[in-house]
Scaffold this motif. Structure first.
Motif, PDB file in Angstrom:
ATOM      1  N   GLU A   1       0.829  -1.206   0.000  1.00 45.44           N
ATOM      2  CA  GLU A   1       0.000   0.000   0.000  1.00 45.44           C
ATOM      3  C   GLU A   1       0.865   1.259   0.000  1.00 45.44           C
ATOM      4  O   GLU A   1       0.528   2.255  -0.652  1.00 45.44           O
ATOM      5  CB  GLU A   1      -0.921  -0.007   1.220  1.00 45.44           C
ATOM      6  N   LEU A   2       1.988   1.217   0.721  1.00 48.02           N
ATOM      7  CA  LEU A   2       2.877   2.373   0.768  1.00 48.02           C
ATOM      8  C   LEU A   2       3.448   2.676  -0.610  1.00 48.02           C
ATOM      9  O   LEU A   2       3.480   3.839  -1.045  1.00 48.02           O
ATOM     10  CB  LEU A   2       4.012   2.117   1.758  1.00 48.02           C
ATOM     11  N   VAL A   3       3.898   1.646  -1.299  1.00 49.61           N
ATOM     12  CA  VAL A   3       4.450   1.844  -2.644  1.00 49.61           C
ATOM     13  C   VAL A   3       3.378   2.373  -3.590  1.00 49.61           C
ATOM     14  O   VAL A   3       3.616   3.305  -4.374  1.00 49.61           O
ATOM     15  CB  VAL A   3       5.045   0.523  -3.169  1.00 49.61           C
ATOM     16  N   ARG A   4       2.192   1.792  -3.513  1.00 48.29           N
ATOM     17  CA  ARG A   4       1.085   2.252  -4.358  1.00 48.29           C
ATOM     18  C   ARG A   4       0.781   3.725  -4.119  1.00 48.29           C
ATOM     19  O   ARG A   4       0.609   4.511  -5.064  1.00 48.29           O
ATOM     20  CB  ARG A   4      -0.159   1.414  -4.067  1.00 48.29           C
ATOM     21  N   ASP A   5       0.735   4.133  -2.855  1.00 42.26           N
ATOM     22  CA  ASP A   5       0.391   5.525  -2.541  1.00 42.26           C
ATOM     23  C   ASP A   5       1.518   6.490  -2.891  1.00 42.26           C
ATOM     24  O   ASP A   5       1.272   7.655  -3.227  1.00 42.26           O
ATOM     25  CB  ASP A   5       0.010   5.647  -1.066  1.00 42.26           C
ATOM     26  N   LEU A   6       2.754   6.033  -2.803  1.00 46.60           N
ATOM     27  CA  LEU A   6       3.869   6.867  -3.259  1.00 46.60           C
ATOM     28  C   LEU A   6       3.755   7.146  -4.753  1.00 46.60           C
ATOM     29  O   LEU A   6       3.900   8.289  -5.211  1.00 46.60           O
ATOM     30  CB  LEU A   6       5.197   6.162  -2.969  1.00 46.60           C
ATOM     31  N   LEU A   7       3.501   6.097  -5.527  1.00 51.45           N
ATOM     32  CA  LEU A   7       3.409   6.248  -6.970  1.00 51.45           C
ATOM     33  C   LEU A   7       2.222   7.114  -7.377  1.00 51.45           C
ATOM     34  O   LEU A   7       2.271   7.819  -8.388  1.00 51.45           O
ATOM     35  CB  LEU A   7       3.298   4.871  -7.632  1.00 51.45           C
ATOM     36  N   ALA A   8       1.151   7.070  -6.577  1.00 52.25           N
ATOM     37  CA  ALA A   8      -0.052   7.854  -6.877  1.00 52.25           C
ATOM     38  C   ALA A   8       0.003   9.252  -6.282  1.00 52.25           C
ATOM     39  O   ALA A   8      -0.987   9.986  -6.336  1.00 52.25           O
ATOM     40  CB  ALA A   8      -1.283   7.116  -6.353  1.00 52.25           C
ATOM     41  N   ASP A   9       1.140   9.647  -5.701  1.00 51.36           N
ATOM     42  CA  ASP A   9       1.320  10.966  -5.096  1.00 51.36           C
ATOM     43  C   ASP A   9       0.364  11.193  -3.923  1.00 51.36           C
ATOM     44  O   ASP A   9      -0.036  12.318  -3.648  1.00 51.36           O
ATOM     45  CB  ASP A   9       1.150  12.070  -6.146  1.00 51.36           C
ATOM     46  N   ARG A  10       0.022  10.126  -3.218  1.00 50.45           N
ATOM     47  CA  ARG A  10      -0.745  10.270  -1.983  1.00 50.45           C
ATOM     48  C   ARG A  10       0.177  10.274  -0.763  1.00 50.45           C
ATOM     49  O   ARG A  10      -0.251  10.582   0.347  1.00 50.45           O
ATOM     50  CB  ARG A  10      -1.786   9.150  -1.867  1.00 50.45           C
ATOM     51  N   LEU A  11       1.438   9.906  -0.975  1.00 52.58           N
ATOM     52  CA  LEU A  11       2.471   9.982   0.047  1.00 52.58           C
ATOM     53  C   LEU A  11       3.708  10.633  -0.566  1.00 52.58           C
ATOM     54  O   LEU A  11       3.941  10.541  -1.775  1.00 52.58           O
ATOM     55  CB  LEU A  11       2.843   8.588   0.565  1.00 52.58           C
ATOM     56  N   ASP A  12       4.503  11.286   0.285  1.00 53.70           N
ATOM     57  CA  ASP A  12       5.758  11.892  -0.162  1.00 53.70           C
ATOM     58  C   ASP A  12       6.966  11.039   0.189  1.00 53.70           C
ATOM     59  O   ASP A  12       8.011  11.134  -0.455  1.00 53.70           O
ATOM     60  CB  ASP A  12       5.917  13.282   0.470  1.00 53.70           C
ATOM     61  N   ALA A  13       6.840  10.227   1.227  1.00 58.49           N
ATOM     62  CA  ALA A  13       7.938   9.363   1.670  1.00 58.49           C
ATOM     63  C   ALA A  13       7.334   8.175   2.401  1.00 58.49           C
ATOM     64  O   ALA A  13       6.239   8.272   2.965  1.00 58.49           O
ATOM     65  CB  ALA A  13       8.897  10.128   2.580  1.00 58.49           C
TER      66      ALA A  13
END
Length: 303
Positions: free
Chosen positions: A135-147
């Motif tokens: 989920e973290l990788v998915r959200d990073l790629l979708a610009d929902r997380l910065d790190a």
């Protein structure tokens, strides 16, 4: 309505503060006729008379006073723009969305590093999210997380992954387990051969799952996985319920789950749990600062 420029507001305030066109023009370093034209232009743009000429000097009308009050605030804000831009460029303001796995949440390095970052950059709006690695990788790629702080490398080429540090893993045993009494001295991984294992579900935490399986194979046995947990804290709960043993990051002892004994792993074939930081290559200034701060803190970490 026609656009109002900051210079119009400066001219109006100069008249308000000097009490006349002549003195205002002198302060502004311009001639009086251009000043008069600029004020008339401003009045036309707002649709109201702002300045009243007197026999000696001038004063603002009621509408002029109202505009002047707002003008002062706008000019003060405009004066702050260079400092605002400098803080943003230095990663001292803005938004930072950080994700982490449930096992990383208990490591004192991460908690301390985030606390230090908040103190050094109080202008940053920080939000934290706990998710699985996938989920973290998915959200990073979708610009929902910065790190994101992960336990396993991410293969996506859009992400840059930095190694921060590595921690030992420990055997998690039910309190009544035959090996619980030697927890202080430690337990060899080979001692767990024949046990039923409870592991963190592989899609959620492939890095730790694969590390444990590989270490067991190196120790000479193939672990029998009887239960998989959706989150690392759930793993300890299942161990406490007597459903098996597990191998977890040593920092999980901070959970202090009743009915679970954590024993250091000793001897050969001990798996380790890395802490990794993933960011996008097109990271923001504040994400770049966060990355630099965590890399620096990891280099100095002695825990």
């Amino acid at each position: 309505m026609a656009e109002i420029e900051l210079r119009h507001l400066k001219y109006l305030l100069a008249i308000a503060e000097t009490g006349g066109f002549t003195r205002a023009a002198e302060r502004l370093g311009i001639q009086q006729p251009p000043l008069t034209r600029q004020i008339r232009d401003l009045e036309a743009r707002v649709g109201a008379q702002l300045v009243e000429r007197l026999s000696r000097g001038a004063r603002l009308t009621e509408a002029g006073e109202a505009v002047a009050a707002t003008a002062r605030a706008m000019l003060d804000q405009a004066a702050d723009l260079p400092a605002i831009a400098a803080r943003a460029a230095a990663g001292q303001s803005g938004r930072l969305r950080v994700g982490y796995t449930s096992s990383a949440a208990f490591h004192p390095f991460l908690l301390g590093a985030i606390r230090v970052f908040r103190g050094a950059a109080p202008g940053v709006r920080l939000s934290l999210e706990e998710e699985s690695s996938a989920e973290l990788v998915r959200d990073l790629l979708a610009d929902r997380l910065d790190a994101a702080v992960l336990r396993a490398p991410a293969a996506e080429t859009e992400l840059e992954v930095d190694f921060l540090l590595e921690e030992p893993m420990a055997a998690a045993l039910p309190a009544g387990h035959r090996l619980a009494g030697q927890a202080q001295a430690g337990v060899a991984l080979a001692d767990l051969a024949g046990e039923t294992f409870v592991l963190y579900r592989r899609p959620a935490g492939a890095g730790l799952y694969d590390a444990v399986i590989a270490a067991c194979h190196a120790a000479g046995f193939s672990p029998a996985v009887g239960q998989e947990a959706p989150r690392m804290p759930s793993t300890l709960s299942l161990v406490a319920a007597g459903l098996g043993v597990s191998v977890v990051p040593a920092s999980m002892r901070r959970m202090a789950v009743e009915g679970v004994v954590l024993a250091p792993l000793i001897g050969p074939h001990r798996p380790a749990a890395p802490l990794l930081l993933a960011t996008r290559h097109d990271r923001s200034a504040v994400a770049a600062r966060f990355r630099a701060d965590l890399r620096r803190a990891a280099a100095a970490w002695e825990g």
